[in-house]
Structure formats: C-alpha cells, structure tokens
Design a protein around this motif. Structure first.
Motif, PDB file in Angstrom:
ATOM      1  N   GLU A 146       0.829  -1.204   0.000  1.00 51.70           N
ATOM      2  CA  GLU A 146       0.000   0.000   0.000  1.00 51.70           C
ATOM      3  C   GLU A 146       0.869   1.263   0.000  1.00 51.70           C
ATOM      4  OE1 GLU A 146      -2.376  -0.449   3.436  1.00 51.70           O
ATOM      5  OE2 GLU A 146      -3.718  -1.947   2.559  1.00 51.70           O
ATOM      6  N   LEU A 147       2.027   1.191   0.670  1.00 51.66           N
ATOM      7  CA  LEU A 147       2.898   2.361   0.732  1.00 51.66           C
ATOM      8  C   LEU A 147       3.643   2.603  -0.573  1.00 51.66           C
ATOM      9  CD1 LEU A 147       4.429   1.851   4.293  1.00 51.66           C
ATOM     10  CD2 LEU A 147       2.933   3.727   3.603  1.00 51.66           C
ATOM     11  N   LEU A 148       3.983   1.529  -1.285  1.00 50.94           N
ATOM     12  CA  LEU A 148       4.861   1.645  -2.442  1.00 50.94           C
ATOM     13  C   LEU A 148       4.142   1.504  -3.775  1.00 50.94           C
ATOM     14  CD1 LEU A 148       7.883  -0.492  -1.163  1.00 50.94           C
ATOM     15  CD2 LEU A 148       7.631   1.991  -1.095  1.00 50.94           C
ATOM     16  N   ALA A 149       2.940   0.952  -3.785  1.00 47.26           N
ATOM     17  CA  ALA A 149       2.239   0.730  -5.049  1.00 47.26           C
ATOM     18  C   ALA A 149       1.587   2.023  -5.529  1.00 47.26           C
ATOM     19  CB  ALA A 149       1.183  -0.360  -4.879  1.00 47.26           C
ATOM     20  N   PRO A 150       1.408   2.171  -6.848  1.00 46.46           N
ATOM     21  CA  PRO A 150       0.725   3.373  -7.365  1.00 46.46           C
ATOM     22  C   PRO A 150      -0.775   3.292  -7.124  1.00 46.46           C
ATOM     23  CG  PRO A 150       1.247   1.882  -9.160  1.00 46.46           C
ATOM     24  CD  PRO A 150       1.875   1.288  -7.926  1.00 46.46           C
ATOM     25  N   SER A 151      -1.417   4.435  -7.194  1.00 45.70           N
ATOM     26  CA  SER A 151      -2.868   4.498  -7.074  1.00 45.70           C
ATOM     27  C   SER A 151      -3.388   5.462  -8.133  1.00 45.70           C
ATOM     28  CB  SER A 151      -3.263   4.969  -5.677  1.00 45.70           C
ATOM     29  OG  SER A 151      -2.909   6.327  -5.489  1.00 45.70           O
ATOM     30  N   ALA A 152      -4.687   5.704  -8.071  1.00 43.51           N
ATOM     31  CA  ALA A 152      -5.277   6.613  -9.052  1.00 43.51           C
ATOM     32  C   ALA A 152      -4.819   8.053  -8.862  1.00 43.51           C
ATOM     33  CB  ALA A 152      -6.796   6.533  -8.970  1.00 43.51           C
ATOM     34  N   SER A 153      -4.291   8.385  -7.667  1.00 43.82           N
ATOM     35  CA  SER A 153      -3.911   9.763  -7.382  1.00 43.82           C
ATOM     36  C   SER A 153      -2.407   9.994  -7.375  1.00 43.82           C
ATOM     37  CB  SER A 153      -4.486  10.200  -6.029  1.00 43.82           C
ATOM     38  OG  SER A 153      -4.015   9.345  -4.991  1.00 43.82           O
ATOM     39  N   HIS A 154      -1.605   8.958  -7.180  1.00 45.58           N
ATOM     40  CA  HIS A 154      -0.151   9.143  -7.169  1.00 45.58           C
ATOM     41  C   HIS A 154       0.521   7.924  -7.751  1.00 45.58           C
ATOM     42  CE1 HIS A 154       0.688   6.281  -3.887  1.00 45.58           C
ATOM     43  NE2 HIS A 154      -0.423   6.731  -3.343  1.00 45.58           N
ATOM     44  N   SER A 155       1.707   8.142  -8.275  1.00 42.85           N
ATOM     45  CA  SER A 155       2.438   7.056  -8.912  1.00 42.85           C
ATOM     46  C   SER A 155       3.279   6.314  -7.899  1.00 42.85           C
ATOM     47  CB  SER A 155       3.335   7.611 -10.020  1.00 42.85           C
ATOM     48  OG  SER A 155       4.290   8.498  -9.475  1.00 42.85           O
ATOM     49  N   SER A 156       3.855   5.212  -8.342  1.00 42.14           N
ATOM     50  CA  SER A 156       4.788   4.450  -7.522  1.00 42.14           C
ATOM     51  C   SER A 156       6.117   5.193  -7.447  1.00 42.14           C
ATOM     52  CB  SER A 156       4.990   3.070  -8.149  1.00 42.14           C
ATOM     53  OG  SER A 156       6.171   2.464  -7.690  1.00 42.14           O
ATOM     54  N   PRO A 157       6.940   4.918  -6.424  1.00 42.29           N
ATOM     55  CA  PRO A 157       8.297   5.498  -6.425  1.00 42.29           C
ATOM     56  C   PRO A 157       9.098   5.156  -7.670  1.00 42.29           C
ATOM     57  CG  PRO A 157       7.775   4.585  -4.282  1.00 42.29           C
ATOM     58  CD  PRO A 157       6.660   4.177  -5.192  1.00 42.29           C
ATOM     59  N   THR A 158       8.699   4.095  -8.380  1.00 47.21           N
ATOM     60  CA  THR A 158       9.365   3.753  -9.637  1.00 47.21           C
ATOM     61  C   THR A 158       8.964   4.678 -10.775  1.00 47.21           C
ATOM     62  OG1 THR A 158       7.590   2.219 -10.234  1.00 47.21           O
ATOM     63  CG2 THR A 158       9.441   1.328  -8.964  1.00 47.21           C
ATOM     64  N   GLY A 159       7.918   5.478 -10.590  1.00 54.11           N
ATOM     65  CA  GLY A 159       7.403   6.301 -11.677  1.00 54.11           C
ATOM     66  C   GLY A 159       6.331   5.622 -12.483  1.00 54.11           C
ATOM     67  N   LEU A 160       5.947   4.401 -12.100  1.00 55.52           N
ATOM     68  CA  LEU A 160       4.885   3.668 -12.796  1.00 55.52           C
ATOM     69  C   LEU A 160       3.531   4.034 -12.226  1.00 55.52           C
ATOM     70  CD1 LEU A 160       6.580   0.158 -12.984  1.00 55.52           C
ATOM     71  CD2 LEU A 160       6.198   1.735 -14.895  1.00 55.52           C
ATOM     72  N   GLY A 161       2.521   4.008 -13.083  1.00 62.01           N
ATOM     73  CA  GLY A 161       1.168   4.306 -12.657  1.00 62.01           C
ATOM     74  C   GLY A 161       0.358   3.050 -12.417  1.00 62.01           C
ATOM     75  N   PRO A 162      -0.957   3.166 -12.300  1.00 59.12           N
ATOM     76  CA  PRO A 162      -1.811   1.991 -12.074  1.00 59.12           C
ATOM     77  C   PRO A 162      -1.857   1.101 -13.304  1.00 59.12           C
ATOM     78  CG  PRO A 162      -3.130   3.969 -12.417  1.00 59.12           C
ATOM     79  CD  PRO A 162      -1.717   4.423 -12.326  1.00 59.12           C
ATOM     80  N   SER A 163      -2.255  -0.133 -13.092  1.00 62.46           N
ATOM     81  CA  SER A 163      -2.395  -1.078 -14.195  1.00 62.46           C
ATOM     82  C   SER A 163      -3.635  -0.738 -15.014  1.00 62.46           C
ATOM     83  CB  SER A 163      -2.490  -2.496 -13.652  1.00 62.46           C
ATOM     84  OG  SER A 163      -3.680  -2.632 -12.874  1.00 62.46           O
ATOM     85  N   VAL A 164      -3.780  -1.419 -16.145  1.00 61.45           N
ATOM     86  CA  VAL A 164      -4.949  -1.197 -16.991  1.00 61.45           C
ATOM     87  C   VAL A 164      -6.222  -1.523 -16.236  1.00 61.45           C
ATOM     88  CG1 VAL A 164      -6.143  -1.979 -19.074  1.00 61.45           C
ATOM     89  CG2 VAL A 164      -3.665  -1.583 -19.117  1.00 61.45           C
ATOM     90  N   ALA A 165      -6.208  -2.628 -15.474  1.00 56.93           N
ATOM     91  CA  ALA A 165      -7.401  -3.018 -14.720  1.00 56.93           C
ATOM     92  C   ALA A 165      -7.764  -1.967 -13.686  1.00 56.93           C
ATOM     93  CB  ALA A 165      -7.165  -4.374 -14.052  1.00 56.93           C
ATOM     94  N   GLU A 166      -6.765  -1.393 -13.010  1.00 58.57           N
ATOM     95  CA  GLU A 166      -7.035  -0.382 -11.980  1.00 58.57           C
ATOM     96  C   GLU A 166      -7.502   0.928 -12.614  1.00 58.57           C
ATOM     97  OE1 GLU A 166      -3.640  -2.005  -8.831  1.00 58.57           O
ATOM     98  OE2 GLU A 166      -3.196  -0.380 -10.238  1.00 58.57           O
ATOM     99  N   ALA A 167      -6.898   1.302 -13.738  1.00 57.89           N
ATOM    100  CA  ALA A 167      -7.250   2.581 -14.358  1.00 57.89           C
ATOM    101  C   ALA A 167      -8.612   2.545 -15.029  1.00 57.89           C
ATOM    102  CB  ALA A 167      -6.181   2.972 -15.378  1.00 57.89           C
ATOM    103  N   THR A 168      -9.068   1.364 -15.458  1.00 55.70           N
ATOM    104  CA  THR A 168     -10.360   1.259 -16.150  1.00 55.70           C
ATOM    105  C   THR A 168     -11.464   0.767 -15.236  1.00 55.70           C
ATOM    106  OG1 THR A 168      -9.810  -0.996 -16.872  1.00 55.70           O
ATOM    107  CG2 THR A 168      -9.230   0.825 -18.371  1.00 55.70           C
ATOM    108  N   SER A 169     -11.238   0.751 -13.941  1.00 55.48           N
ATOM    109  CA  SER A 169     -12.239   0.171 -13.035  1.00 55.48           C
ATOM    110  C   SER A 169     -13.573   0.925 -13.074  1.00 55.48           C
ATOM    111  CB  SER A 169     -11.699   0.155 -11.601  1.00 55.48           C
ATOM    112  OG  SER A 169     -11.382   1.475 -11.183  1.00 55.48           O
ATOM    113  N   GLY A 170     -13.545   2.221 -13.339  1.00 55.08           N
ATOM    114  CA  GLY A 170     -14.795   2.981 -13.374  1.00 55.08           C
ATOM    115  C   GLY A 170     -15.253   3.339 -14.769  1.00 55.08           C
TER     116      GLY A 170
END
Length: 892
Positions: free
Chosen positions: A138-162
């Motif tokens: 939860e601390l290191l993974a990206p979410s809809a509001s902020h990216s991961s420390p790696t600079g990666l964003g959410p997955s396709v499944a997470e970004a298309t959930s709504g």
C-alpha cells in the motif's frame, strides 16, 4: 523428467506458507532472532505469540520504519514487487529489475537482497510465490492519485475500473483488437496487448510524432498528465487506443503495462545493486594525520576551557523560550575568537557533555525523596535548588553557568578530558549547525534552545567515521562520494518516498558550518548532517587533514557508553574512553611549568601550561595571541587586577622569578612596583561612598579634575571626600582618571576582590532523542524468542470443546475447575485456563499444574514459559486439551 522440471513441479505442488504468521512460525530461532534484531520496535512489548508478532510486523508504523532502514537496491526490489503481480515469482522480480536485456550485477545481488527482505519480514512466500506484506504494498504501489516510487502508474485493470463497457470496447477496436463479450475479458486483452513489447512497437509505428513525444515524457514518471475537454489530435490518438487512460476529470495516466513495455521491462531507470565506492581525495602519511589531529584536539580543549572560564562567575541569561540570545552568542564568539556558528558548536558540546547548564530548574538526578538523606517535608530539593526555584518565582533571571561536573572534568588529564567530550559528541542528537535557521513554526533556532534534536544525527556521524575507517590510514575521503554512499544506504531516510528521476550530475560537497536548513527538507538535512560531521570531527581532532586519525579509529572499535554523556567518571572510565585517551595521550604535549619573559612586557608560553600557572598568569597578564605558543602581555590594568585579587608586589616578583626561564626584565619589575606603590593609596567605602587619602594633594587633584564632576564629590575633611555614586561606580571613575583606588571594608581594611566561581545545582546532561527503540542485546533476544515460541505453542495447542465466557475464555463451575486442575496435577497433563488478573485483564493460559493447595494452583505456564501461581477464584474455567494424532501434549 529433468531435475529442474522436478524442482518446479515440487514447488508447484507445495503452495508454501499461507500467511506471514505461518512463514514466521516455520523459521528457526536464529532467523526469528535476526528479525527482532533488525526490527527492534517489534519487541516493545514482547509479542505473546507468532500471530501477534506477524500482526505487529504488518502495522504501518513498523513497516515504514523497516523500509527506512533498507539500502537503495533493497528498496528498489521492494518497489518492484509492489508493481508486480501478487504473488510474483522470483523470475518476474528479476525481470523487473534487470529488464529485457538482463543485468549481471542485478542478477548477482538479488538473491541476497530477497533474503534480506525475508529476514525483515517484508517479503514472505516461496520462490514462485513472493509476496510483499500488504502494508508495504500500500505504501509503495501506485494508485489513481499518485504514482509508484518507480514512476509507474496503475495497471490497466485499476485505471479502467470505473470506465463504461462501451468505452472499453471502443478502445479495443481502435487498438486493433476484437470485441469481447464482457468487460473482464476486454481489460485482460488490452493488458496483454500492452505487455507484449512487439505488439506495442507495431501499434506505435503509426502514431504521430507528437504522440510518441508525450509517451517519452511520461514513461519514466510521473505518468500523469493534464488534458483539456477537447484534447489535441496527438493526445486523442493516445486516448482512443488506451495508451492514456482517464483517472479524474482532466487527468490521464500512462498504464503500467504500456510503460514497462516502453522501458524495456525495467521498473527503475537505473538499478543500483552495488554500493557506491568512497573515493580518496588525498593521501597523507598516518603520522602527519595523527600529529595534526593531536594538535586540533589540544586546541579543542583550550577552546572549551576558555568558554567555561569566561562563564565561571556566571554566564549569559537564559531566554524566556530557552537558549542563548544572539547578542550573547556574539559575545561568546568574540571571547573564543571564532565565527558565531563555530562558537555555537562549542557551547552545545559543553552542554551535551554536562559541563554547563542553567542555574535554575529542578535537580534532575533524584526522583525518590526517600533516597536522599537530606529530604525534608517539602520534597527532595536541596538548599541550592530551592534557592534557584525561589529566584524563578521572584522573576530573577536564570543564567547559564558551569556545573559541578566541570570541576571534576578540568582535574582530569588532557586526553581523558578530550575523551569525555567525544563521549558526548558521538551519540548526541542535537545539531548545532541548525542554529540560526528556522523551525517548522518559523521561529529562530537558538543555541542551547529547544528544537535542535535530530534523531538521524548520531547515525550519520557514526557512519561517516565508519566509512572513513574503511579507507587505508592516511587517506582522506572525497565528500561528494561519501554523501552519495550515505544516500544509497538510507534512501528513504534522506529523502522520504522517492520518485524515479533522471540521474543528477555529480557535484562536489562544499562544507560550510551553520546556516540552518529547511525544516521540511530531509534531503538537505542529510547533506548538512554529513558536512557537519566532517567539520566537527576535524575541529575536535578526530580527523587530521581530512583523514581519520588512529585514536578516531579506536573511537569506533572499543565498546563504551552508547547513550548520554559526561557523567564524570562514567564517561572517563568507560572502555572506549580509556582506549581513546591512551592513544591520544602521546600526541599531546606535556604541560609546562615555565614561561619566557621578554623585555617588551610580554611572556611567551611555548606550550600548554600547568593549571595553577595558567590560572595565576591569566590574572596577572592579558592574553594577546594564541596558537602553538600563547603570548601574555603585562599592563597596569592586569597588574592592578592581580593586586586586587590579594597578591602583593613581593609575591608577584617571586612568582615571576620562580616560573620564568629568562631573567625578569627590568621594565616589568618597575611596572609592578609602580602600580603597587599607587595601589590602595586611595580608599573607597560606602557613605553613599567616600574617598580617603593620607596625601591631601591627591584629593586636591581629584577635586580639580573635570572628569570627577559626574561623581559629585564633596570634601568632608582634609583627607576624606564624600561621593553620591556607589562604591563600584566611584572606583571605576577614579581608575578612568588614572588612579588606582582600593576598596575598603567598614572596619577600614582593604577588601580583596577575588572572583567567586558560580556553579549550577547538579545537572544531568541532555539525553539524546532516540531514533526508535534501542538495539536489543543477545540476552533479550534469546528470552524474547523463547517467550514467543512458548506463547505460540500455547496458542496453537488443540483443546476440547467447552462452554465459553465472554471473550472466549473457558467457563466451568468452581468445583469442576478444582477437580480438573487436581486431576491434571496428579497425571502431569496440561489444561487450558481462563484467567482474570487484579486489573480486570483477561487472558488464556496453557498450564501444567504441579501443586494445588490453599486456594492457589502452581504450575508450568507454557504461555509465559515459566512456573507461575494463580488464585483459583480468578480462574474463569478449565478446558482439557484435545488428543493430538501422535498422542503428544505440550509439556515442559
């Protein structure tokens, strides 16, 4: 079937532990002890069983602290797991860190890093089912509001959930994929497309150049961008094909799978599996380094002694908010002849060593009035403390002054005095370099004031010395590479949650003491702490000409006090202090008992002087210059000061004859005789005040002098003149006119003006602010592991069904309880009991009764792993253990 295939099949058949608690339960005692040693916060209090240990290891505060103590590559591995599937295989983790092209250094360092993450309970599971603990994800993974420390964003499944099903199907069509019957399969197809490097490359072949430039800007993060309600054509092209997915109105994100394909499979721009090397800036002979460090150590002692001597009769006042005023710090810097930030360092060092403190406040050492033989009805305050308390109530200002420990410190040999100061400096958490800066509330930080504690300071200080000790003797490190090494070792500690950024150009560190640092800038603080550690070590004589001295290496090697400082013989007598003092002593010159008198009314001390000589000469002469040799100058004022202190001209002549290696110059003899002849010729007393003199012409001269007008003198008799000024003002006025008056008592005797040393009540030095709980020793770790194992055996032992009281405690009648425990005592079996203590806290215990008598049952408590006695009336009930398949029961 090959051995590798059999190994994979065996791993596939064995799903591994199902939870972190089970993974910890399968560890041996050594591995469990290693976890508790690396994460000491899990020991406070000691967990009752493995389940509680696993729960505590997964709390947010504990996980965040564990992440802060990871090096950069271990943190990169944890960040890669946070964006990998859950669970992930070891090969998937390796691919994320090494990329499609592979990386031998990453492949070589990753096994040890995964083992480290396992040891610290941040990762669990088998090689094919690696799981990052949920809180860390939860601390290191990206979410809809902020990216991961790696600079990666959410997955396709997470970004298309709504997203609406129609919109998802439209994206499939634009991307060249067939329609699907449901949203889940559509999202899976789009994810598979973006995860395929070749298909993504084919898709981008027809993209406009501007679209590819947008992806280039987003690929390494942050992956979010802003779009208008009517996006441009090149943005529309990306939106239609799902390479940009909307998250919130006006915000789009590059999905994780597409970013990884564009990155070549790497989760990080630059993996850093190897620790940076500390470069050597200069090489010098070890003897030169030791000699330079020894000279600097002697200068440090002289500076601290000068500071304490200047405050001997009472130092500056304490500000209402605590600390020194800017004006007092400037005066102290003038006395010490150093810049103000450096003066602040010496003041803070003396304070940390327990040599100076405020003369107000309560005595800190004594907490029990019965331990004090002089305790009275008002408590355990002694007379001096009550006086200080009365001064505060009456509004009298508090002042800084030397403590009683100062008298013990200055009587020690020079090397032991230096070791005392080092015992305060090394573990201290106060950062003098912050003085002059601003705190979080925009208030100025003052010397000796609040808000200067920084818990990372001792770790940075010690680590800087350890890295210097890793070089060859005589080698001075390059500060820039030293700082880069510290950043690699504690990336989160220095900069908070990291974001993947391009590698900045390397610049040299340019140390400058003081100047403060922004309260909310941990990266700048880390840099400043490193620079300050290097400068402070040089000022103290731990290093010489930039390289670690021999006694500086011993400071790290020997065991000594790890907390606090300055407690008299405790600091001087510790093992570390003794070793360091023994190595430093040959580098310090022996104190001298003589000076060289010169015809120009000066005396040269070619080295440090023995204390009685230095103190006496400091009264008789003024210090003109310092350095390898100290120059003292004799003036009429300095000689008069010695006469005011009660010394006669004869004694001063004898003193100089005894301690001078050269003949006493005639001008100095004349100076002493001339000042002594006029000293005391005038007598000043209290009328308001008066002047009397046997020589009437002297009084005539005074009355005729215009400078005496302000004193408002009036002649009472041929040899007596009265004044409206107080005696002290009158004496100063007459001295300004060129006379040498002496004060006299009411009986007519000459008053000797000796300075009175002012001391604070006993004080303990300031305690360092701990950076988390202290590291446990071997005894505590062994006991904690035994307790956790015992509690776990008790918690997992099977038992028979029995009625339960609220809270899950077994419930039986008092008669059944007594009968069951008596039977268990005779057969040697163990039973479950529910127990409520005197405070009302309920618990379950696995007990093997040994004796039942007098309303109490005594037995071996498997939960506590010791023999205990329980009152029968506090036992809610008893439950027998169920028979295990092998017939074994937990016994002692």
């Amino acid at each position: 079937m090959s051995a590798e295939q059999q190994h994979r099949d065996g791993q596939a058949a064995d799903p591994g532990p199902r939870s972190l608690a089970q993974a910890l339960r399968e560890r041996d005692d050594a591995s469990l002890g290693a976890l508790l040693r690396s994460r000491p916060d899990l020991l406070h209090p000691v967990p009752t069983d493995v389940t509680q240990l696993a729960t505590r290891a997964g709390t947010r505060a504990s996980v965040l602290r564990a992440l802060e103590h990871l090096d950069r590559f271990a943190l990169q591995a944890a960040e890669a797991l946070a964006v990998a599937p859950d669970p992930a295989s070891y090969q998937e983790l390796l691919d994320l860190l090494a990329g499609d092209d592979g990386d031998e250094e990453v492949a070589g360092a990753l096994p040890a890093t995964v083992a480290l993450l396992r040891e610290r309970a941040l990762v669990w599971g088998g090689e094919d089912r690696l799981r990052l603990v949920r809180t860390a994800r939860e601390l290191l993974a990206p979410s809809a509001s902020h990216s991961s420390p790696t600079g990666l964003g959410p997955s396709v499944a997470e970004a298309t959930s709504g997203m609406s099903p129609g919109r998802i199907q439209a994206i499939l069509t634009a991307a060249g994929l067939p329609h699907t019957h449901d949203t889940v399969s559509a999202v899976a197809a789009l994810s598979a497309l973006f995860a395929d490097r070749e298909r993504v490359a084919e898709l981008l072949e027809g993209a406009p150049e501007a679209s590819r430039e947008v992806l280039t800007r987003l690929v390494w993060g942050p992956p979010y961008g802003q779009v208008t309600a009517e996006p441009a054509a090149h943005l529309r092209w990306l939106l239609d094909r799902g390479l940009l997915l909307p998250t919130t109105p006006g915000t789009v994100v590059l999905p994780r799978e597409a970013a990884l394909s564009l990155r070549g499979g790497r989760a990080h721009r630059v993996p850093e599996p190897t620790r940076p090397r500390v470069a050597v800036a200069a090489e010098r002979k070890p003897q030169v380094v030791d000699a330079a460090a020894g000279g600097q150590a002697l200068a440090a002692l002289d500076t601290v002694e000068e500071l304490l001597r200047s405050w001997d009769e009472g130092g500056p006042a304490v500000l209402r908010a605590g600390g020194l005023s800017i004006r007092d710090l400037k005066r102290t810097a003038t006395v010490l002849e150093v810049p103000e930030p450096v003066a602040a360092f010496w003041v803070e060092l003396a304070y940390a060593a327990g040599l100076i403190a405020s003369d107000g406040g309560y005595v800190e050492e004594h907490h029990d009035r019965h331990d004090r033989p002089d305790a009275d009805a008002e408590g355990y305050e002694d007379e001096e403390t009550r006086d200080a308390r009365t001064r505060r109530r009456s509004g009298e200002a508090e002042h800084y002054a030397p403590t009683p420990e100062y008298d013990a410190w200055r009587d020690l040999p020079p090397a032991e005095r230096w070791a005392w100061l080092l015992e305060a400096w090394l573990p201290g958490t106060r950062a003098p370099g912050l003085i002059g800066g601003r705190d979080g509330r925009d208030r100025t930080l003052s010397a000796l004031g609040p808000g200067l504690d920084r818990s990372p300071a001792p770790e940075v200080r010690r680590r800087v010395l350890e890295l210097m000790a890793g070089l060859e003797p005589g080698q001075a490190p390059d500060p820039a590479t030293l700082l880069e090494r510290l950043r690699w070792e504690r990336p989160l500690r220095s900069a908070g949650p990291r974001r993947e950024q391009p590698e900045p150009p390397r610049t040299g560190v340019r140390p400058a003491y003081g100047g403060g640092v922004a309260a909310n800038d941990p990266e700048a603080l880390r840099t400043k702490l490193t620079e300050w550690a290097l400068l402070e070590a040089e000022m103290l004589g731990v290093t010489g000409r930039g390289a670690l001295a021999t006694h500086g290496r011993a400071l790290l090697g020997a065991e000594g006090r790890s907390e606090g400082a300055g407690a008299g013989t405790t600091a001087a007598g510790s093992a570390r202090a003794a070793v360091v003092a023994a190595l430093l002593a040959p580098l310090l010159p022996e104190p001298l008992d003589h000076v060289l008198l010169q015809a120009d009314l000066t005396a040269v001390a070619p080295g440090p002087l023995v204390r009685p000589l230095a103190e006496a000469l400091g009264v008789l002469a003024d210090v003109e210059s310092k350095g390898g040799a100290t120059v003292y100058r004799f003036t009429p004022g300095s000689v008069r000061r010695a006469l005011d202190a009660g010394r006669s001209a004869t004694e001063l002549h004898a003193f100089l004859d005894r301690h001078s290696r050269t003949p006493v110059p005639q001008p100095l003899t004349y100076l002493i005789d001339d000042v002594a002849r006029r000293h005391g010729l005038l007598r000043v007393g209290a009328a308001s005040s008066y002047v009397r003199c046997d020589d009437e012409s002297v009084l005539d001269e005074i009355l005729a002098d215009r400078r005496a007008t302000a004193l408002r003198l009036r002649r009472l008799a041929p040899t007596v003149v009265a004044a409206q000024a107080d005696p002290r003002t009158l004496i100063e006025g007459l001295r300004a006119m060129g006379f040498a008056p002496a004060a006299e008592s009411a009986e007519g005797d000459v008053m000797i003006a000796r300075p009175h040393a002012h001391r604070t009540p006993p004080r303990t030095p300031p305690a360092p602010v701990p950076d988390g709980p202290p590291a446990p020793d071997t005894t505590l770790l062994t006991a904690a592991v035994r307790a956790v194992r015992a509690g776990d055996r008790a918690a997992t032992a099977p038992r028979k069904e029995t009625p339960q009281a609220p809270g899950g405690l077994p419930r039986t009648s008092p008669a059944d309880t007594l009968a069951t425990v008596q039977a268990a005592a005779m057969t040697g079996e163990s039973v479950w009991i529910g127990h409520v203590n005197a405070e009302g806290a309920a618990s379950q215990r696995l007990l093997a009764p040994l004796r039942v008598e007098g309303g109490y049952v005594t037995g071996y408590d498997h939960t506590a792993d010791e023999v205990r006695t329980y009152a029968l009336h506090r036992i809610t009930g008893v439950a027998e253990l169920a028979d295990e398949p092998d017939g074994a029961e937990p016994t002692r």
